[in-house]
Design a protein around this motif. Structure first.
Motif, PDB file in Angstrom:
ATOM      1  N   LYS A 118     151.139  14.586 -68.735  1.00 58.21           N
ATOM      2  CA  LYS A 118     150.965  13.927 -67.634  1.00 58.21           C
ATOM      3  C   LYS A 118     149.203  14.308 -67.870  1.00 58.21           C
ATOM      4  O   LYS A 118     148.463  13.338 -67.936  1.00 58.21           O
ATOM      5  CB  LYS A 118     151.520  14.395 -66.521  1.00 58.21           C
ATOM      6  CG  LYS A 118     152.694  13.834 -66.021  1.00 58.21           C
ATOM      7  CD  LYS A 118     153.030  14.363 -63.921  1.00 58.21           C
ATOM      8  CE  LYS A 118     154.094  13.998 -64.165  1.00 58.21           C
ATOM      9  NZ  LYS A 118     154.330  14.900 -63.060  1.00 58.21           N
ATOM     10  N   ALA A 119     149.311  16.216 -68.192  1.00 60.60           N
ATOM     11  CA  ALA A 119     147.924  15.561 -68.706  1.00 60.60           C
ATOM     12  C   ALA A 119     147.071  15.214 -70.127  1.00 60.60           C
ATOM     13  O   ALA A 119     146.121  14.603 -69.496  1.00 60.60           O
ATOM     14  CB  ALA A 119     147.922  17.734 -68.937  1.00 60.60           C
ATOM     15  N   VAL A 120     148.210  14.822 -71.337  1.00 61.18           N
ATOM     16  CA  VAL A 120     146.812  14.430 -71.618  1.00 61.18           C
ATOM     17  C   VAL A 120     147.133  12.511 -71.327  1.00 61.18           C
ATOM     18  O   VAL A 120     145.924  12.038 -71.830  1.00 61.18           O
ATOM     19  CB  VAL A 120     148.308  14.253 -73.008  1.00 61.18           C
ATOM     20  CG1 VAL A 120     147.567  13.094 -74.520  1.00 61.18           C
ATOM     21  CG2 VAL A 120     148.431  15.520 -73.948  1.00 61.18           C
ATOM     22  N   ASP A 121     148.467  12.023 -71.069  1.00 55.63           N
ATOM     23  CA  ASP A 121     147.771  10.715 -70.077  1.00 55.63           C
ATOM     24  C   ASP A 121     146.210  10.940 -69.767  1.00 55.63           C
ATOM     25  O   ASP A 121     146.225  10.047 -69.661  1.00 55.63           O
ATOM     26  CB  ASP A 121     149.003  10.239 -69.319  1.00 55.63           C
ATOM     27  CG  ASP A 121     150.107   9.863 -70.455  1.00 55.63           C
ATOM     28  OD1 ASP A 121     150.071  10.237 -71.093  1.00 55.63           O
ATOM     29  OD2 ASP A 121     151.783   9.578 -69.800  1.00 55.63           O
ATOM     30  N   ARG A 164     136.153   7.164 -79.278  1.00 59.24           N
ATOM     31  CA  ARG A 164     137.101   5.988 -79.751  1.00 59.24           C
ATOM     32  C   ARG A 164     138.051   7.543 -80.565  1.00 59.24           C
ATOM     33  O   ARG A 164     139.003   7.447 -80.547  1.00 59.24           O
ATOM     34  CB  ARG A 164     136.804   5.585 -81.317  1.00 59.24           C
ATOM     35  CG  ARG A 164     136.361   4.724 -79.859  1.00 59.24           C
ATOM     36  CD  ARG A 164     135.594   2.734 -80.730  1.00 59.24           C
ATOM     37  NE  ARG A 164     135.455   2.019 -79.671  1.00 59.24           N
ATOM     38  CZ  ARG A 164     136.551   1.385 -78.551  1.00 59.24           C
ATOM     39  NH1 ARG A 164     137.634   1.703 -78.698  1.00 59.24           N
ATOM     40  NH2 ARG A 164     135.705   0.128 -78.017  1.00 59.24           N
ATOM     41  N   ALA A 165     136.981   9.058 -81.352  1.00 58.07           N
ATOM     42  CA  ALA A 165     137.379   9.977 -82.177  1.00 58.07           C
ATOM     43  C   ALA A 165     138.420  10.504 -81.229  1.00 58.07           C
ATOM     44  O   ALA A 165     139.901  10.954 -81.830  1.00 58.07           O
ATOM     45  CB  ALA A 165     136.530  10.378 -82.789  1.00 58.07           C
ATOM     46  N   GLU A 166     138.265  11.260 -80.135  1.00 54.92           N
ATOM     47  CA  GLU A 166     139.029  10.984 -79.281  1.00 54.92           C
ATOM     48  C   GLU A 166     140.636  10.364 -78.840  1.00 54.92           C
ATOM     49  O   GLU A 166     141.742  11.665 -78.942  1.00 54.92           O
ATOM     50  CB  GLU A 166     138.710  11.802 -77.138  1.00 54.92           C
ATOM     51  CG  GLU A 166     139.012  12.809 -76.920  1.00 54.92           C
ATOM     52  CD  GLU A 166     138.811  13.728 -75.388  1.00 54.92           C
ATOM     53  OE1 GLU A 166     138.983  14.112 -75.030  1.00 54.92           O
ATOM     54  OE2 GLU A 166     137.431  13.577 -75.330  1.00 54.92           O
ATOM     55  N   LEU A 167     139.930   9.318 -78.737  1.00 52.33           N
ATOM     56  CA  LEU A 167     141.375   8.942 -78.585  1.00 52.33           C
ATOM     57  C   LEU A 167     142.023   8.808 -80.004  1.00 52.33           C
ATOM     58  O   LEU A 167     143.831   9.008 -78.859  1.00 52.33           O
ATOM     59  CB  LEU A 167     141.281   6.859 -78.675  1.00 52.33           C
ATOM     60  CG  LEU A 167     140.752   6.933 -76.862  1.00 52.33           C
ATOM     61  CD1 LEU A 167     139.857   5.087 -76.851  1.00 52.33           C
ATOM     62  CD2 LEU A 167     141.433   7.437 -75.204  1.00 52.33           C
ATOM     63  N   ALA A 168     141.807   8.861 -81.003  1.00 55.38           N
ATOM     64  CA  ALA A 168     142.516   9.309 -81.882  1.00 55.38           C
ATOM     65  C   ALA A 168     143.293  10.342 -82.006  1.00 55.38           C
ATOM     66  O   ALA A 168     144.404  10.166 -82.296  1.00 55.38           O
ATOM     67  CB  ALA A 168     142.069   9.171 -83.213  1.00 55.38           C
ATOM     68  N   TRP A 169     142.251  11.557 -81.490  1.00 52.71           N
ATOM     69  CA  TRP A 169     143.366  12.754 -81.662  1.00 52.71           C
ATOM     70  C   TRP A 169     143.978  12.790 -80.332  1.00 52.71           C
ATOM     71  O   TRP A 169     144.911  13.624 -81.134  1.00 52.71           O
ATOM     72  CB  TRP A 169     142.195  14.115 -81.592  1.00 52.71           C
ATOM     73  CG  TRP A 169     142.270  14.994 -81.294  1.00 52.71           C
ATOM     74  CD1 TRP A 169     143.203  16.053 -82.129  1.00 52.71           C
ATOM     75  CD2 TRP A 169     142.790  15.241 -79.855  1.00 52.71           C
ATOM     76  NE1 TRP A 169     143.252  17.044 -81.381  1.00 52.71           N
ATOM     77  CE2 TRP A 169     143.652  16.771 -80.026  1.00 52.71           C
ATOM     78  CE3 TRP A 169     143.074  14.951 -78.910  1.00 52.71           C
ATOM     79  CZ2 TRP A 169     143.793  17.983 -79.186  1.00 52.71           C
ATOM     80  CZ3 TRP A 169     142.903  15.873 -77.159  1.00 52.71           C
ATOM     81  CH2 TRP A 169     143.678  17.335 -77.976  1.00 52.71           C
ATOM     82  N   ILE A 170     143.918  12.354 -79.562  1.00 52.33           N
ATOM     83  CA  ILE A 170     145.051  11.886 -78.125  1.00 52.33           C
ATOM     84  C   ILE A 170     146.482  11.743 -78.403  1.00 52.33           C
ATOM     85  O   ILE A 170     147.630  12.553 -78.590  1.00 52.33           O
ATOM     86  CB  ILE A 170     144.847  11.748 -76.841  1.00 52.33           C
ATOM     87  CG1 ILE A 170     143.783  12.009 -76.622  1.00 52.33           C
ATOM     88  CG2 ILE A 170     145.422  11.165 -75.725  1.00 52.33           C
ATOM     89  CD1 ILE A 170     142.774  12.268 -75.231  1.00 52.33           C
ATOM     90  N   GLU A 171     146.429  10.455 -79.642  1.00 57.37           N
ATOM     91  CA  GLU A 171     147.307  10.549 -79.951  1.00 57.37           C
ATOM     92  C   GLU A 171     148.238  10.891 -81.209  1.00 57.37           C
ATOM     93  O   GLU A 171     149.250  11.274 -81.143  1.00 57.37           O
ATOM     94  CB  GLU A 171     147.008   8.439 -80.755  1.00 57.37           C
ATOM     95  CG  GLU A 171     148.173   7.503 -80.712  1.00 57.37           C
ATOM     96  CD  GLU A 171     148.892   7.297 -79.575  1.00 57.37           C
ATOM     97  OE1 GLU A 171     150.234   6.537 -79.908  1.00 57.37           O
ATOM     98  OE2 GLU A 171     148.300   6.748 -78.425  1.00 57.37           O
ATOM     99  N   ALA A 172     147.741  11.536 -81.835  1.00 56.31           N
ATOM    100  CA  ALA A 172     147.992  12.192 -82.543  1.00 56.31           C
ATOM    101  C   ALA A 172     148.825  13.711 -81.603  1.00 56.31           C
ATOM    102  O   ALA A 172     149.693  14.617 -82.225  1.00 56.31           O
ATOM    103  CB  ALA A 172     147.505  13.367 -83.622  1.00 56.31           C
ATOM    104  N   PHE A 173     147.761  14.142 -80.714  1.00 57.64           N
ATOM    105  CA  PHE A 173     148.387  15.185 -79.778  1.00 57.64           C
ATOM    106  C   PHE A 173     149.309  15.287 -79.307  1.00 57.64           C
ATOM    107  O   PHE A 173     150.847  15.938 -79.228  1.00 57.64           O
ATOM    108  CB  PHE A 173     146.666  15.820 -79.142  1.00 57.64           C
ATOM    109  CG  PHE A 173     147.081  17.512 -77.984  1.00 57.64           C
ATOM    110  CD1 PHE A 173     146.922  18.121 -78.868  1.00 57.64           C
ATOM    111  CD2 PHE A 173     147.054  17.165 -76.930  1.00 57.64           C
ATOM    112  CE1 PHE A 173     147.300  19.454 -77.862  1.00 57.64           C
ATOM    113  CE2 PHE A 173     147.147  18.509 -76.593  1.00 57.64           C
ATOM    114  CZ  PHE A 173     147.645  19.683 -77.210  1.00 57.64           C
ATOM    115  N   ARG A 174     148.985  13.791 -78.421  1.00 51.39           N
ATOM    116  CA  ARG A 174     151.119  13.259 -77.907  1.00 51.39           C
ATOM    117  C   ARG A 174     151.586  13.263 -78.786  1.00 51.39           C
ATOM    118  O   ARG A 174     152.875  13.709 -78.372  1.00 51.39           O
ATOM    119  CB  ARG A 174     150.292  11.995 -77.504  1.00 51.39           C
ATOM    120  CG  ARG A 174     151.615  11.634 -76.359  1.00 51.39           C
ATOM    121  CD  ARG A 174     151.513  10.032 -76.176  1.00 51.39           C
ATOM    122  NE  ARG A 174     150.734   9.926 -74.956  1.00 51.39           N
ATOM    123  CZ  ARG A 174     149.239   9.320 -74.542  1.00 51.39           C
ATOM    124  NH1 ARG A 174     148.643   9.033 -75.992  1.00 51.39           N
ATOM    125  NH2 ARG A 174     148.334   9.199 -74.111  1.00 51.39           N
TER     126      ARG A 174
END
Length: 187
Positions: A118-121, A164-174
């Motif tokens: 939920k936090a990542v979302d 956009r870099a953070e979105l890519a990181w979020i996907e990897a972190f997820r």
């Protein structure tokens, strides 16, 4: 520091043209500068008084045509020197890209698996909202006729790239959430 963050903003805007306090804040808003530097309205007025006292700017009272009198400020030679030193000092400073969201996600291992997802979302939604806001701010910047419009546009490009870099990181972190070692749970 040669000049505080608020001093750099105030001196930088006054280096372009003489302004009064309210107009300075409006120029800050029109440039969408709040997307790369946080300053408070009250701190701007405090800095104006301090810079004038220190002779970095000069102020002159001007009769208000449609309202109260106002004080118009101009940067002085010592103000330009202070601005130059403040910019030179900051341009190469190495600081982390710190965000409140990054701080919170740094403790994701303390959350339950459900709460961590939920936090990542929630962070992803916030970053996407920021990117939408950057698009809106581009319209505001395009309407600004000031000398810094091109730089403001470039700074919005920077914010977009970071988002956009953070979105890519979020996907990897997820994807790594299931492997994150859980510490003592807080929830």
């Amino acid at each position: 520091m040669a000049a505080s963050k608020v001093e750099v903003v105030v001196l930088g805007l006054l280096a372009e043209e003489p302004l009064y306090g309210y107009d300075l804040l409006e120029r800050f808003r029109a440039r969408s500068m709040g997307f790369w530097v946080e300053i408070g309205k009250a701190s701007v007025y405090q800095v104006l008084r301090r810079l004038e006292r220190d002779s970095a700017i000069s102020g002159r009272s001007q009769e208000g045509s449609a309202g109260p009198d106002r004080r118009v400020y101009r940067i002085t030679k010592s103000g330009r020197e202070r601005l130059h030193a403040g910019l030179a000092e900051r341009v190469a400073s190495l600081e982390p890209y710190e965000t409140a969201g990054g701080l919170a996600l740094g403790f994701a291992h303390l959350l339950s698996a459900v709460d961590a997802r939920k936090a990542v979302d929630a962070r992803e939604t916030a970053v996407r909202d920021l990117l939408d806001a950057v698009g809106t701010e581009r319209i505001r910047v395009a309407a600004d006729g000031g000398a810094g419009r091109a730089v403001s546009s470039a700074m919005l490009d920077r914010q977009e790239a970071l988002g956009r870099a953070e979105l890519a990181w979020i996907e990897a972190f997820r994807g790594s959430l299931s492997r994150i070692r859980r510490g003592p749970s807080i929830g």
